[in-house]
Structures are given as C-alpha cells and as structure tokens.
Enzyme design. Structure first.
Site, PDB file in Angstrom:
ATOM      1  N   HIS A 234      12.748 -17.548 -17.709  1.00 48.45           N
ATOM      2  CA  HIS A 234      12.788 -19.471 -16.663  1.00 48.45           C
ATOM      3  C   HIS A 234      13.996 -20.035 -17.425  1.00 48.45           C
ATOM      4  O   HIS A 234      14.044 -21.219 -17.017  1.00 48.45           O
ATOM      5  CB  HIS A 234      11.317 -19.626 -18.692  1.00 48.45           C
ATOM      6  CG  HIS A 234      10.270 -19.621 -18.164  1.00 48.45           C
ATOM      7  ND1 HIS A 234       9.739 -19.466 -17.542  1.00 48.45           N
ATOM      8  CD2 HIS A 234       9.900 -18.392 -19.393  1.00 48.45           C
ATOM      9  CE1 HIS A 234       8.481 -19.077 -17.610  1.00 48.45           C
ATOM     10  NE2 HIS A 234       8.324 -18.370 -17.927  1.00 48.45           N
TER      11      HIS A 234
ATOM     12  N   HIS B 267       4.016 -11.753 -11.163  1.00 49.22           N
ATOM     13  CA  HIS B 267       4.013 -12.522 -12.565  1.00 49.22           C
ATOM     14  C   HIS B 267       5.104 -13.176 -12.668  1.00 49.22           C
ATOM     15  O   HIS B 267       5.119 -14.349 -12.855  1.00 49.22           O
ATOM     16  CB  HIS B 267       3.476 -11.725 -13.711  1.00 49.22           C
ATOM     17  CG  HIS B 267       3.212 -13.117 -15.085  1.00 49.22           C
ATOM     18  ND1 HIS B 267       2.767 -13.667 -15.406  1.00 49.22           N
ATOM     19  CD2 HIS B 267       4.160 -13.451 -15.799  1.00 49.22           C
ATOM     20  CE1 HIS B 267       2.747 -14.748 -16.117  1.00 49.22           C
ATOM     21  NE2 HIS B 267       3.510 -14.274 -16.348  1.00 49.22           N
TER      22      HIS B 267
ATOM     23  N   ASP C 143       5.282 -17.353 -12.199  1.00 45.73           N
ATOM     24  CA  ASP C 143       6.633 -18.340 -13.413  1.00 45.73           C
ATOM     25  C   ASP C 143       7.868 -18.706 -12.756  1.00 45.73           C
ATOM     26  O   ASP C 143       7.227 -20.034 -13.375  1.00 45.73           O
ATOM     27  CB  ASP C 143       6.994 -16.956 -14.546  1.00 45.73           C
ATOM     28  CG  ASP C 143       6.662 -16.735 -15.456  1.00 45.73           C
ATOM     29  OD1 ASP C 143       4.976 -16.868 -15.858  1.00 45.73           O
ATOM     30  OD2 ASP C 143       6.707 -16.142 -16.132  1.00 45.73           O
TER      31      ASP C 143
ATOM     32  N   HIS D  55       1.991 -21.117 -16.199  1.00 43.86           N
ATOM     33  CA  HIS D  55       1.105 -20.556 -15.989  1.00 43.86           C
ATOM     34  C   HIS D  55       0.288 -22.363 -14.869  1.00 43.86           C
ATOM     35  O   HIS D  55      -0.327 -21.715 -13.812  1.00 43.86           O
ATOM     36  CB  HIS D  55       0.065 -19.623 -16.253  1.00 43.86           C
ATOM     37  CG  HIS D  55       1.014 -18.285 -16.962  1.00 43.86           C
ATOM     38  ND1 HIS D  55       0.590 -17.807 -18.027  1.00 43.86           N
ATOM     39  CD2 HIS D  55       1.702 -18.296 -16.681  1.00 43.86           C
ATOM     40  CE1 HIS D  55       1.322 -16.993 -17.892  1.00 43.86           C
ATOM     41  NE2 HIS D  55       2.490 -17.102 -17.425  1.00 43.86           N
TER      42      HIS D  55
END
Length: 443
Positions: A428, A401, A405, A243
């Site tokens: 991720h 969101h 990321d 973030h």
C-alpha cells in the site's frame, strides 16, 4: 388504560417480526416499517408514543431518522438500536434526543424494560391525548414495506449502465442506498456500511453516522498504510478502504457516499461481496463526463528489482496491472497480469482473491494493534508448509489479491487510468506513493 403505540423501524424483516410479536404479546399496538422514509411517514400520520429505530439502514439512516422524528413529533420517545455501533454513535444519538441506545442482539427482557420505561416517560410528558386514544390494544396494525419492484429495477440498472469495464466518459453513482454488516479486519469491531448515491462531481466520500463531516477518497488524506489504506481528516476516519475501492473502480462508480464505523468490513477478505452489493444497488449513469487519466510518461515508486518493493505505470492501451510476487514457500514466485476489459472479467479473475497472512506475522500485527478482526474464514493463513485454513480459489490467489489492492489504491485518483501498471513486491505504501506522483503531475 389504553396501551401505547410502538413504531419499529428496521430493514431486517426478522427483527421487525420478532419485535412486533414480543410487543403485541405485551398488549402494545405496533406499527412496522422497513426503511426510514416509510417510518417517517408513519410518524407523521400516526404519532406513535415510542419509536424503535435501527442505526444502520439504507436511504435515511437511523441517526437521520431520529433527528427527523424529534423535529416532527418532539414528544415521541426514540430508542436507537444497533449491533454495529460505536460509543461516538451512541453519544450522537443521545445528543439528538434519543431516550436510550441498546445493542443487538436484542434480549426480550431488555426490550420490554426499555420500552416500558419510554412509555412511562412519554405518558408523564404527554400534554394532550394521542390521535389513537380510545382504541383497544391491537385495533390497528400496519406493516409498511418498500415497493416490490425495487430489486428488479436495481438489477436492470446494472445492465442499463453497460457491462464493459471501459469508462465511456460518463460519471456513475448507484441507483439506491444499500447496507452491509461485518467486522473490521484490524479493529476487530463489528461494523456496518451504508452506500448512498451522490450527485455528479461529488467523488467518492467517506463519513460516519455521528457527524455530517465527510472525507474525500484522495491520497492527500491517507493517514497511514500499515497493512491497509486508511484515511483521516478531522473527526472522520476510514480504515481498510482498498477492497471496496477496488470494486468501485471495476464498476466505474465515481460518485458515492460511504458511511461506516471507522473501518470497512473485511467480509471474506476479498471484494466479492462488495461487487454483490453494487449489483444489488444498481448503477445510475450520470450525464456529466468522466475522462480517464491518460498516462503519457513513466511514473514509479521504489527501485526496480528492490526487495523492498517497486511499482510503476507507463503509457499503454486500456488499463492493465501485472504483479511479480516472490515470497517464502509455500507461496513462492507468482506472476499474473490482469487487463480490465469488463466487469465480468474483474468479478471472475480478481474479486474472489482474498487477503492472506503468514502465521508468524500475526504476533507482529497484534503488537501493532492490528489484525484483531482476522478470523478463520476471512484471511488465508499460511504456515511454513501449506495453507492451513481453506481451499484456494485460484492456485495464484495471492498475487491476484495484490492486484486487487493496487486497483483499489489507484482509485484514490478518483478517475480511471489508461496505462500499464507493473509491480514487484509492492504494498500500500508504494501504491499510494505512485498515486501521489501521478496526481502531482497530471491532475
């Protein structure tokens, strides 16, 4: 007997005034400073008996201040205070000669007990009269503060650096150090964060207060991607960095030192507060160039259309990210494309989007030792029918969101990208895999 002189160094005015009042009520003479720099000037000029210093301060942090005090005035007793410290920080402070390490929130009894003990130790070790001997209690009181124009200059720094999100081939850092407090999402521990300017060609680096070692924000140091992007090298750990990294990408900050207690605070689950922090620090243009990574071929991780996730980047004008989300209801299918044309665009379209979790995932996270810092206000919680704990900031906040990321993970390249990113159910692991492919080929 002449009362001892106590110097209080803390960047929170409420702490300064409270401690000043408590100690003066006991007859001590007090000095106060809201930064390590000013505190050290007072140590040099006033030679206080005891110094109370907070660990988490912008500019010269508490550990550096402790070290400088002991070099400048070895006979002073230094008490380190922190509400966001760790065992490692306490050990580091003790090794550097701290008299004691006490945790916030502070109690009047503990403060008076520790100060009294420090003063008695100081008197036993004193071999010569202090410069202020003979003055009655309360004869001198000083409140030192930073110059009043700091915030205005910081705000102007953002405007001076330019408001658009394109990278005009110049490196950037921040104008001044800033500090932020919070709680780690996965560790659950109270933590702090200090952002400090770095010279050109330094890159984004993470470190902590207990060691001078730092770690570069690069894919080669990614330790794992279990529900977050985490770095590790030797004794330095930086968890849940995505973030903050996302906001740094949006503002074009390319040189920065981030000090933390292992994990970046989750705050409200978005990057909104990190944007505010960068705005408060101001931006500093640097003369050295920073050229974007121009994507000249397709790089991808995963299989197209795979339920296990897929992400690719291909040649394209400017920088854009599109995400195709397909999750169980009530999230369902969401598609969003973001084109990074300006800082304001990022602030309005991406930064407010918060992290989210299905309630049935929480038990699995707990078994993995993660999610300990999840709170009602910093994670969007979803059951089988609805969002249970908050109003959404966007109808498609979930997919936004995911883009937040991706932007943060891509900044492990250390440079902006010129290209088009497309993702389907990626996380991720996929993002970092894509970074590694790009780095191997183009860097």
């Amino acid at each position: 007997m002449d009362k001892a002189q106590i110097l209080i160094i803390d960047d929170e005015e409420s702490i300064l005034s409270t401690l000043e009042g408590i100690l003066e009520d006991e007859g001590y003479r007090t000095l106060t400073a809201n930064s390590g720099k000013i505190g050290l000037e007072l140590v040099r000029n006033e030679r206080p008996d005891v110094v109370l210093v907070d660990v988490w301060m912008p500019g010269i942090d508490g550990i550096k201040t402790l070290q400088a005090v002991k070099e400048m005035h070895p006979k002073a007793e230094v008490v380190v205070m922190s509400g966001h410290g760790t065992i490692e920080t306490a050990v580091a402070a003790t090794k550097l000669g701290a008299f004691d390490f006490i945790e916030k929130p502070l109690s009047m009894e503990s403060i008076l007990r520790v100060v009294d003990s420090a003063v008695r130790t100081r008197r036993r070790n004193k071999s010569a009269p202090s410069p202020g001997k003979g003055k009655p209690p309360g004869a001198r009181k000083s409140r030192a503060t930073d110059s009043p124009g700091v915030h205005g200059e910081a705000a102007r720094g953002v405007a001076a650096a330019g408001r658009n999100g394109s990278f005009e081939s110049q490196q950037r850092t921040i104008r001044r150090s800033v500090v932020l407090y919070g709680r780690g999402l996965h560790s659950g521990l109270k933590t702090g964060l200090i952002l400090e300017p770095l010279p050109p060609d330094s890159g984004i680096r993470f470190g902590n207060l207990s060691t001078p070692d730092t770690i570069a924000a690069q894919a080669e140091f990614v330790d794992n991607t279990n529900h977050a992007t985490n770095l590790r090298a030797k004794d330095v750990i930086a968890r849940t960095i995505e973030h903050l990294m996302s906001a740094l990408y949006a503002y074009g900050v390319s040189n920065l030192l981030v000090k933390l207690s292992e994990e970046v605070p989750i705050l409200d689950g978005s990057s909104k507060e990190f944007c505010r922090l960068i705005e408060d620090a101001g931006l500093e243009e640097q003369a050295e160039e920073l050229s974007p990574i121009v994507i000249d071929q397709v790089f991808e991780t995963g299989e197209p259309g795979s339920p296990n996730g897929y992400i690719k980047v291909e040649p394209g004008e400017g920088f854009s990210v599109s995400y195709d989300m397909d999750l169980p209801e009530p999230v369902g299918k969401q598609i969003f494309e973001y084109r990074h044309d300006s800082i304001e665009g990022y602030q309005n379209e991406i930064a407010p989007a918060r992290t989210f979790s299905f309630i049935w995932e929480l038990e699995a996270l707990e078994e993995m030792g993660l999610g300990e810092g999840g709170r009602w206000g910093n994670v969007i919680l979803i059951d089988s029918e609805r969002v249970v704990n908050t109003e959404l900031r966007f109808p498609d906040e979930f997919v936004r969101h995911k883009i937040l990321d991706i932007i943060g993970d891509l900044y492990l390249l250390g440079r902006p990208i010129e290209g088009k990113v497309s993702a389907f159910r990626s996380g991720h692991r996929h993002n970092v895999g894509l970074v590694r492919r790009i780095a191997e080929s183009l860097l």
